[in-house]
Motif scaffolding. Structure first.
Motif, mmCIF file in Angstrom:
data_model
loop_
_atom_site.group_PDB
_atom_site.id
_atom_site.type_symbol
_atom_site.label_atom_id
_atom_site.label_comp_id
_atom_site.label_asym_id
_atom_site.label_seq_id
_atom_site.Cartn_x
_atom_site.Cartn_y
_atom_site.Cartn_z
ATOM 1 N N ASP A 30 0.817 -1.229 0.000
ATOM 2 C CA ASP A 30 0.000 0.000 0.000
ATOM 3 C C ASP A 30 0.848 1.276 0.000
ATOM 4 O OD1 ASP A 30 0.988 0.113 2.561
ATOM 5 O OD2 ASP A 30 -0.946 -0.021 3.586
ATOM 6 N N GLY A 31 2.178 1.129 -0.115
ATOM 7 C CA GLY A 31 3.045 2.311 -0.207
ATOM 8 C C GLY A 31 3.613 2.732 1.143
ATOM 9 N N TYR A 32 2.999 2.300 2.224
ATOM 10 C CA TYR A 32 3.555 2.603 3.547
ATOM 11 C C TYR A 32 4.736 1.682 3.832
ATOM 12 C CZ TYR A 32 -0.304 5.658 4.870
ATOM 13 O OH TYR A 32 -1.188 6.695 4.936
ATOM 14 N N HIS A 33 5.450 1.959 4.903
ATOM 15 C CA HIS A 33 6.560 1.113 5.335
ATOM 16 C C HIS A 33 6.194 0.439 6.661
ATOM 17 C CE1 HIS A 33 8.403 3.804 2.452
ATOM 18 N NE2 HIS A 33 9.391 2.933 2.336
ATOM 19 N N SER A 34 6.528 -0.849 6.772
ATOM 20 C CA SER A 34 6.349 -1.558 8.053
ATOM 21 C C SER A 34 7.490 -1.148 8.955
ATOM 22 C CB SER A 34 6.474 -3.061 7.872
ATOM 23 O OG SER A 34 5.444 -3.515 7.089
ATOM 24 N N LEU A 35 7.147 -0.805 10.171
ATOM 25 C CA LEU A 35 8.227 -0.378 11.061
ATOM 26 C C LEU A 35 8.025 -0.848 12.494
ATOM 27 C CD1 LEU A 35 6.840 2.312 12.540
ATOM 28 C CD2 LEU A 35 7.478 3.377 10.395
ATOM 29 N N GLU A 36 9.106 -0.739 13.246
ATOM 30 C CA GLU A 36 9.081 -0.946 14.692
ATOM 31 C C GLU A 36 9.737 0.297 15.277
ATOM 32 O OE1 GLU A 36 9.712 -5.771 15.111
ATOM 33 O OE2 GLU A 36 11.462 -4.474 14.981
ATOM 34 N N LEU A 152 -6.422 8.823 10.343
ATOM 35 C CA LEU A 152 -5.887 10.184 10.252
ATOM 36 C C LEU A 152 -4.378 10.222 10.033
ATOM 37 C CD1 LEU A 152 -8.045 11.743 13.086
ATOM 38 C CD2 LEU A 152 -8.160 12.346 10.652
ATOM 39 N N GLY A 153 -3.673 9.178 10.472
ATOM 40 C CA GLY A 153 -2.220 9.157 10.296
ATOM 41 C C GLY A 153 -1.603 8.058 11.132
ATOM 42 N N SER A 154 -0.382 7.680 10.758
ATOM 43 C CA SER A 154 0.260 6.519 11.380
ATOM 44 C C SER A 154 0.663 6.755 12.837
ATOM 45 C CB SER A 154 1.498 6.138 10.582
ATOM 46 O OG SER A 154 1.145 5.951 9.230
ATOM 47 N N ASP A 155 0.910 8.036 13.207
ATOM 48 C CA ASP A 155 1.376 8.324 14.576
ATOM 49 C C ASP A 155 0.249 8.690 15.527
ATOM 50 O OD1 ASP A 155 3.977 7.918 13.846
ATOM 51 O OD2 ASP A 155 4.487 10.044 13.684
ATOM 52 N N GLY A 170 3.502 -2.140 12.814
ATOM 53 C CA GLY A 170 2.649 -1.964 11.639
ATOM 54 C C GLY A 170 3.186 -0.768 10.874
ATOM 55 N N ARG A 171 2.304 0.187 10.512
ATOM 56 C CA ARG A 171 2.850 1.436 9.947
ATOM 57 C C ARG A 171 3.035 2.475 11.051
ATOM 58 N NH1 ARG A 171 -1.579 5.023 8.938
ATOM 59 N NH2 ARG A 171 -3.528 3.890 9.104
ATOM 60 N N GLY A 172 2.867 2.020 12.300
ATOM 61 C CA GLY A 172 3.050 2.878 13.475
ATOM 62 C C GLY A 172 1.813 2.881 14.363
ATOM 63 N N SER A 196 9.607 16.938 4.318
ATOM 64 C CA SER A 196 8.328 16.275 4.073
ATOM 65 C C SER A 196 8.481 14.790 4.417
ATOM 66 C CB SER A 196 7.939 16.471 2.602
ATOM 67 O OG SER A 196 7.545 15.251 2.026
ATOM 68 N N THR A 197 7.551 14.259 5.217
ATOM 69 C CA THR A 197 7.626 12.855 5.648
ATOM 70 C C THR A 197 7.681 11.899 4.438
ATOM 71 O OG1 THR A 197 6.547 13.385 7.707
ATOM 72 C CG2 THR A 197 6.454 11.089 7.040
ATOM 73 N N PRO A 198 6.782 12.019 3.439
ATOM 74 C CA PRO A 198 6.867 11.108 2.291
ATOM 75 C C PRO A 198 8.225 11.163 1.597
ATOM 76 C CG PRO A 198 4.807 12.336 2.222
ATOM 77 C CD PRO A 198 5.623 12.917 3.350
ATOM 78 N N ASP A 199 8.829 12.368 1.487
ATOM 79 C CA ASP A 199 10.140 12.489 0.826
ATOM 80 C C ASP A 199 11.196 11.690 1.577
ATOM 81 O OD1 ASP A 199 9.023 14.160 -0.989
ATOM 82 O OD2 ASP A 199 9.988 16.004 -0.270
ATOM 83 N N VAL A 200 11.155 11.770 2.913
ATOM 84 C CA VAL A 200 12.177 11.074 3.708
ATOM 85 C C VAL A 200 11.986 9.564 3.577
ATOM 86 C CG1 VAL A 200 13.160 10.790 6.018
ATOM 87 C CG2 VAL A 200 12.322 13.035 5.304
ATOM 88 N N PHE A 201 10.748 9.095 3.674
ATOM 89 C CA PHE A 201 10.501 7.648 3.513
ATOM 90 C C PHE A 201 10.933 7.185 2.121
ATOM 91 C CE2 PHE A 201 7.816 7.687 7.334
ATOM 92 C CZ PHE A 201 8.078 6.435 7.850
ATOM 93 N N ARG A 202 10.666 8.013 1.095
ATOM 94 C CA ARG A 202 11.021 7.620 -0.284
ATOM 95 C C ARG A 202 12.535 7.439 -0.445
ATOM 96 N NH1 ARG A 202 6.683 10.313 -2.458
ATOM 97 N NH2 ARG A 202 7.728 12.313 -2.196
HETATM 98 O O1 C5P Z 1 0.444 8.087 8.046
HETATM 99 P P1 C5P Z 1 0.880 9.463 7.679
HETATM 100 O O2 C5P Z 1 -0.182 10.228 6.954
HETATM 101 O O3 C5P Z 1 1.435 10.237 8.828
HETATM 102 O O4 C5P Z 1 2.081 9.264 6.688
HETATM 103 C C1 C5P Z 1 2.552 10.299 5.866
HETATM 104 C C2 C5P Z 1 3.383 9.695 4.778
HETATM 105 O O5 C5P Z 1 4.577 9.115 5.336
HETATM 106 C C3 C5P Z 1 2.719 8.559 4.052
HETATM 107 O O6 C5P Z 1 1.942 9.041 2.983
HETATM 108 C C4 C5P Z 1 3.894 7.748 3.552
HETATM 109 O O7 C5P Z 1 4.473 8.357 2.409
HETATM 110 C C5 C5P Z 1 4.905 7.910 4.681
HETATM 111 N N1 C5P Z 1 4.845 6.810 5.648
HETATM 112 C C6 C5P Z 1 5.322 5.556 5.277
HETATM 113 N N2 C5P Z 1 5.279 4.532 6.176
HETATM 114 C C7 C5P Z 1 4.820 4.714 7.430
HETATM 115 C C8 C5P Z 1 4.337 5.973 7.830
HETATM 116 C C9 C5P Z 1 4.370 7.005 6.907
HETATM 117 O O8 C5P Z 1 5.770 5.359 4.141
HETATM 118 N N3 C5P Z 1 4.819 3.699 8.291
#
Ligand code: C5P
Length: 303
Positions: A30-36, A152-155, A170-172, A196-202
């Protein structure tokens, strides 16, 4: 999170977070990253004041303020109060979910730095869910608040039950509260520019995966055994440094100012050092200011 009534208003003080550990396990379909990640809640708060409105219109006013104990705040034009603001999105989501029709007047008093990886927007969104659930007597369960938070968001989920610290997976959004053995005094230094959060993850690449295991890390954290080298892990630090010279130089300044563990929070750009005592943290903050870093402050993990 502290929630109380003050006359006709409901006031919520909602904290910031710092990530002591962030490991990326891989990219998901789904484009998100799995994290711990290990997040700690810190004693720096945004304040939201909710007042019931006669009409069905909702208004958000944003203010900037440097003290917890005063509401003599100044307008904050840098923070858009429109539909992109997570507070507005949380209010809309709650109304959509419940069918509640009345509007609300919201004042958001910002102290948590923005675009810093300190969870300010997520914390404000969660405060809106929790605050309006109380103000409007919606009776939503913690489980439902978690479901809405995840949209609303991963955090955002980290703030729902306001743990002092947690492992998030999960994604947080999957939060497992943990205990810390002591209060952690920390020096936070915010570079002038955000990322930008997406830029850093990319920019992240699997080749920079930390090998250390989160449970092992938490075990050492709880036993007070974090050393200078293994103190703070963040898989997003290298990509953030690639994108921002400000992050690189802020980390370098912190490392010159202290031998304690130094790292970056979340997707940046706030950098921080974990000290042993508040006095030591104040000394590090003074050295940072002396070195010309402007936005420096000392916070404790909540206890
Ligand atoms: O979940 P949130 O809206 O805060 O995430 C913002 C962006 O950060 C996502 O669109 C995605 O690009 C990136 N992200 C990710 N993996 C996560 C959390 C955030 O790739 N676990």
């Amino acid at each position: 999170m502290v929630v109380y009534h003050q006359g006709p208003s409901l006031v919520v003080h909602t904290p910031a977070k710092l990530n002591l550990f962030l490991k990326i396990l891989g990219k998901r379909p789904d484009g998100y990253h799995s994290l711990e990640t290990v997040m700690v809640s810190v004693g720096l708060y945004d304040t939201l004041v909710f007042r019931e409105s006669e009409s069905n219109q909702t208004h958000l006013n944003c203010h900037r303020c440097d003290s917890l104990h005063t509401f003599s705040e100044t307008p904050f034009p840098n923070l858009p109060a429109g539909p992109d603001n997570l507070v507005v999105r949380a209010e809309r989501l709650l109304r959509k979910h419940t069918g509640f029709e009345q509007g609300v007047q919201i004042d958001l008093i910002k102290r948590i730095p923005m675009q810093a990886g300190m969870g300010g927007g997520s914390s404000d969104a969660c405060a809106t869910l929790v605050g309006l659930n109380r103000l409007w007597r919606l009776g939503l369960t913690t489980e439902t608040l978690h479901e809405l938070a995840a949209q609303l968001g991963s955090d955002v989920n980290f703030f729902v039950e306001s743990p002092l610290a947690a492992i998030c997976r999960g994604r947080g959004e999957r939060v497992e509260p943990i205990r810390l053995s002591r209060c952690l005094p920390m020096v936070v230094a915010c570079p002038n520019s955000g990322l930008s959060t997406p830029d850093v993850f990319r920019k992240w690449s699997s080749s920079v995966c930390a090998s250390v295991d989160v449970d092992e890390y938490v075990d050492r954290l709880q036993r007070g055994l974090l050393s200078h080298e293994d103190g703070i892990h963040n898989a997003l630090e290298a990509p953030a440094i690639e994108l921002s010279d400000d992050v690189r130089s802020t980390l370098a300044s912190l490392r010159r100012a202290t031998m304690r563990p130094v790292g970056m929070s979340g997707s940046g750009t706030a950098c921080f050092a974990v000290c042993q005592t508040k006095l030591e943290a104040l000394g590090v903050a003074r050295r940072m200011r002396g070195a010309g870093v402007r936005s420096v402050f000392v916070v404790n993990s909540r206890v």
